[in-house]
Write a protein that holds these residues in place. Sequence first.
Motif, PDB file in Angstrom:
ATOM      1  N   HIS A  13       0.847  -1.195   0.000  1.00 39.85           N
ATOM      2  CA  HIS A  13       0.000   0.000   0.000  1.00 39.85           C
ATOM      3  C   HIS A  13       0.886   1.249   0.000  1.00 39.85           C
ATOM      4  O   HIS A  13       0.618   2.223  -0.708  1.00 39.85           O
ATOM      5  N   SER A  14       1.954   1.203   0.779  1.00 40.11           N
ATOM      6  CA  SER A  14       2.895   2.326   0.822  1.00 40.11           C
ATOM      7  C   SER A  14       3.717   2.410  -0.463  1.00 40.11           C
ATOM      8  O   SER A  14       3.947   3.498  -0.996  1.00 40.11           O
ATOM      9  N   MET A  15       4.177   1.258  -0.963  1.00 39.45           N
ATOM     10  CA  MET A  15       5.060   1.254  -2.127  1.00 39.45           C
ATOM     11  C   MET A  15       4.326   1.642  -3.416  1.00 39.45           C
ATOM     12  O   MET A  15       4.875   2.359  -4.264  1.00 39.45           O
ATOM     13  N   LEU A  16       3.123   1.151  -3.591  1.00 41.23           N
ATOM     14  CA  LEU A  16       2.410   1.345  -4.852  1.00 41.23           C
ATOM     15  C   LEU A  16       1.589   2.621  -4.901  1.00 41.23           C
ATOM     16  O   LEU A  16       1.078   2.991  -5.959  1.00 41.23           O
ATOM     17  N   ALA A  17       1.438   3.278  -3.759  1.00 40.41           N
ATOM     18  CA  ALA A  17       0.731   4.566  -3.764  1.00 40.41           C
ATOM     19  C   ALA A  17       1.576   5.608  -4.488  1.00 40.41           C
ATOM     20  O   ALA A  17       2.804   5.592  -4.422  1.00 40.41           O
ATOM     21  N   ARG A  18       0.921   6.497  -5.180  1.00 45.03           N
ATOM     22  CA  ARG A  18       1.590   7.633  -5.815  1.00 45.03           C
ATOM     23  C   ARG A  18       0.730   8.869  -5.560  1.00 45.03           C
ATOM     24  O   ARG A  18       0.102   9.422  -6.449  1.00 45.03           O
ATOM     25  N   THR A  19       0.729   9.267  -4.284  1.00 44.64           N
ATOM     26  CA  THR A  19      -0.137  10.361  -3.858  1.00 44.64           C
ATOM     27  C   THR A  19       0.579  11.698  -3.969  1.00 44.64           C
ATOM     28  O   THR A  19       1.804  11.778  -3.858  1.00 44.64           O
ATOM     29  N   GLN A  20      -0.208  12.727  -4.148  1.00 42.83           N
ATOM     30  CA  GLN A  20       0.364  14.065  -4.189  1.00 42.83           C
ATOM     31  C   GLN A  20       0.871  14.477  -2.816  1.00 42.83           C
ATOM     32  O   GLN A  20       1.868  15.189  -2.698  1.00 42.83           O
ATOM     33  N   TYR A  21       0.193  13.984  -1.771  1.00 49.65           N
ATOM     34  CA  TYR A  21       0.510  14.428  -0.413  1.00 49.65           C
ATOM     35  C   TYR A  21       0.893  13.248   0.472  1.00 49.65           C
ATOM     36  O   TYR A  21       0.246  12.193   0.440  1.00 49.65           O
ATOM     37  N   GLN A  22       1.921  13.432   1.308  1.00 46.48           N
ATOM     38  CA  GLN A  22       2.347  12.361   2.216  1.00 46.48           C
ATOM     39  C   GLN A  22       1.344  12.148   3.342  1.00 46.48           C
ATOM     40  O   GLN A  22       1.300  11.071   3.931  1.00 46.48           O
ATOM     41  N   HIS A  23       0.545  13.146   3.642  1.00 42.87           N
ATOM     42  CA  HIS A  23      -0.434  13.017   4.727  1.00 42.87           C
ATOM     43  C   HIS A  23      -1.427  11.890   4.461  1.00 42.87           C
ATOM     44  O   HIS A  23      -2.030  11.363   5.397  1.00 42.87           O
ATOM     45  N   VAL A  24      -1.582  11.528   3.189  1.00 40.30           N
ATOM     46  CA  VAL A  24      -2.565  10.499   2.837  1.00 40.30           C
ATOM     47  C   VAL A  24      -1.925   9.362   2.043  1.00 40.30           C
ATOM     48  O   VAL A  24      -2.610   8.627   1.336  1.00 40.30           O
ATOM     49  N   THR A  25      -0.616   9.197   2.143  1.00 41.45           N
ATOM     50  CA  THR A  25       0.032   8.159   1.354  1.00 41.45           C
ATOM     51  C   THR A  25      -0.132   6.787   1.995  1.00 41.45           C
ATOM     52  O   THR A  25      -0.155   6.653   3.222  1.00 41.45           O
TER      53      THR A  25
END
Length: 707
Positions: free
Chosen positions: A495-507
């Motif tokens: 979940h952490s590795m494959l996420a590509r979120t704009q914000y770290q608060h919701v990564t």
Amino acid sequence: MLLLRRTKSVFGQWKILKNSHKSVHRAGLVHTWSPLASAFNTKPSKLLSLQFTKGLTGLFGVPELQDPEGFYLLKENAIHEADDLVEECLSNNRTRKMVEVFDELSDSLCRVADLAEFIRMAHPQPRFSHAAEDACIAIGGLVEQLNTHRMLYDSLCKVVQHGDKFPTTDVDDHVAKLFLFDFEQSGIHLNEDLRQQVVILNESILTLGQHFMNGTLQARAIRKEKLPESLRQHFAIEGDNIIVTGLYADATMEITREAAYKIFLHPDPHQESLLTEMIKARHGMATLCGFPSYAHRALNGSLAETPEFVVDFLKLLAREIRPRAQEDFAEMNEMKKAQYIHSRDLALWDVPYFSSQARQNKFLISGSDLAPYFSLGAVMEGLSGLLWSLYNVTLELEEPCSGELWCSDIYKLAVKHGSEGVLGYIYCDFYERHGKAHQDCHFTIRGGKLLPDGSYQLPIVVLHLNLPPPSWSTPCLLTPGMVENLFHEMGHALHSMLARTQYQHVTGTRCSTDFAEVPSILMEFFALDPRVLGTFARHYKTGERLPHERLEKMAASKSVFAASEMQLQTFYSLLDQRLHGQERWKETTSTTQILEEVQNKYYGLPYVKNTAWQLRFGHLVGYGAKYYAYLVSRAVASWIWQKYFLQDPFSRDMGEKYRSEVLSHGGGKPPRAMVGEFLAREVTTDSMVDALMTDLDQKKVRVEAAL
């Protein structure tokens, strides 16, 4: 010098393993282990060399952390950076979106706090753990100050209510609202008198929770003359007292299980008082902050969204699952009568015992017999192969720099995509050791986020397990339960590795509890699928494949009495909602009376008088009003499995769809809407219960087919 000489020789041996395949020849069988499998099947001492292969750096590659004093520098830098960012938030000349500044502020603090919190817990050297603890305290104090910074709150509130002076997206608006909610949980929007009451209540809740948790683990002592002499031998004796330390669920004699249950769970007035006061304080804090109940506060922003949705879901689940659970209890009752000629009907203290007996005796499956087919290297190779099939991702062992690791037996993995390159890093702290916390979990060390230059801040996580270390002749061997648990924790890491979120608060896993568990529970489905297990389950010596029939029996053994287990979780969740919900109980009502009421209504076996199971249930502290999350997560994970992976657990098309529409967003989109879009069906209580019932029916078919 002795260490360096040893390291050089070990390093040379490891390089051979890394650069060539290790073959096993026996009775004409030839099997070649991959470099990844060979590395994970190598004794931890052989990996010691990895700490001394490159130039000096610090923990996790942070240059300041070459020594403990580096935490002081990290802390000071974070404080100065926070001051600058707060000033930017308050400035009339702000040149970027408010949510971008807030996320950078959050990131600057989390990069120190998360790393320090892990090192405080995991580092074997007191100097490092103490320095990390000091950093945690300092950053925690700063966070408390920021949580009560009224001008900072007002600046964010104005943007959320009236819009930013820069154009924003739906993601910007969603994340800004999450920041605002985090603020308001501390009561910052209240007048000073009320806010101080919230602070006092919050401190009280923390203290009461700590004392309650301590009490859940305390042994129970009774005078030995209160037990028949024939029973005393089954328990520890101290002077004139019998000491009962648990439920003795694996005891062969029913009277031993019954005695342990009634003694260990006997009501404790002090624990009752702690639990009652904690729940009252939670309710008081929530209502001061404007919520109808603590459950409403806890579920804000979750997949379930409201306690009303949760309770409707749980009640519907309780109704649908009852006949299936009754079938389980009837079968257990038959087992009991077959084992004990003059036995009474099935009781609460019998359920764990006969569940275990059924798993062992129905399929003649032993974890220790299967373990040689699940060496750590084989499992990690299997995981890497599965990830390549689903996501075009592989796990590749990487040499850490000198000083990068906190212990010599840590593996560092680069998670690499076929076209995107490195997605992030997983540090595998897998082996049990003296002083190590006995918990299996996933730690975020650094969250991913989009950087101003368009690049991506790569996430760093730790998988923290307690596996048996290998011996000189045998690699680490996993039981089926350990395999399932490793897949579960890897689900969090992915979940952490494959996420590509704009914000770290919701990564990645930085989302609501009931959504954060979906990827990890989904991975359990892969871990129990014989088609997946068959790709890597092979004997560590011979390379012999575990026969498909035994894989089927192994998977079926995990499905025995699944309905009664789910009914138990439903009952627990309903009790949690009843304690923390809007419906308040009378001053004269105890939590034990509520337990009796809820159990008799929603569980298949009646409450036992003069017992208070809830006073031993520590999850009421850590998961207050959120215990339901396991069932909601399992419902969504079951639904995803059935719709997208049941027919083909290796489908690249389905894997990439799951990543792009779910995992990549982390908590950056409202979870219920995101799940509904992905599944092309509205997430309702009916649809989730349907998914769980379908899963139970499939488990039943699996059990019957394997007999």
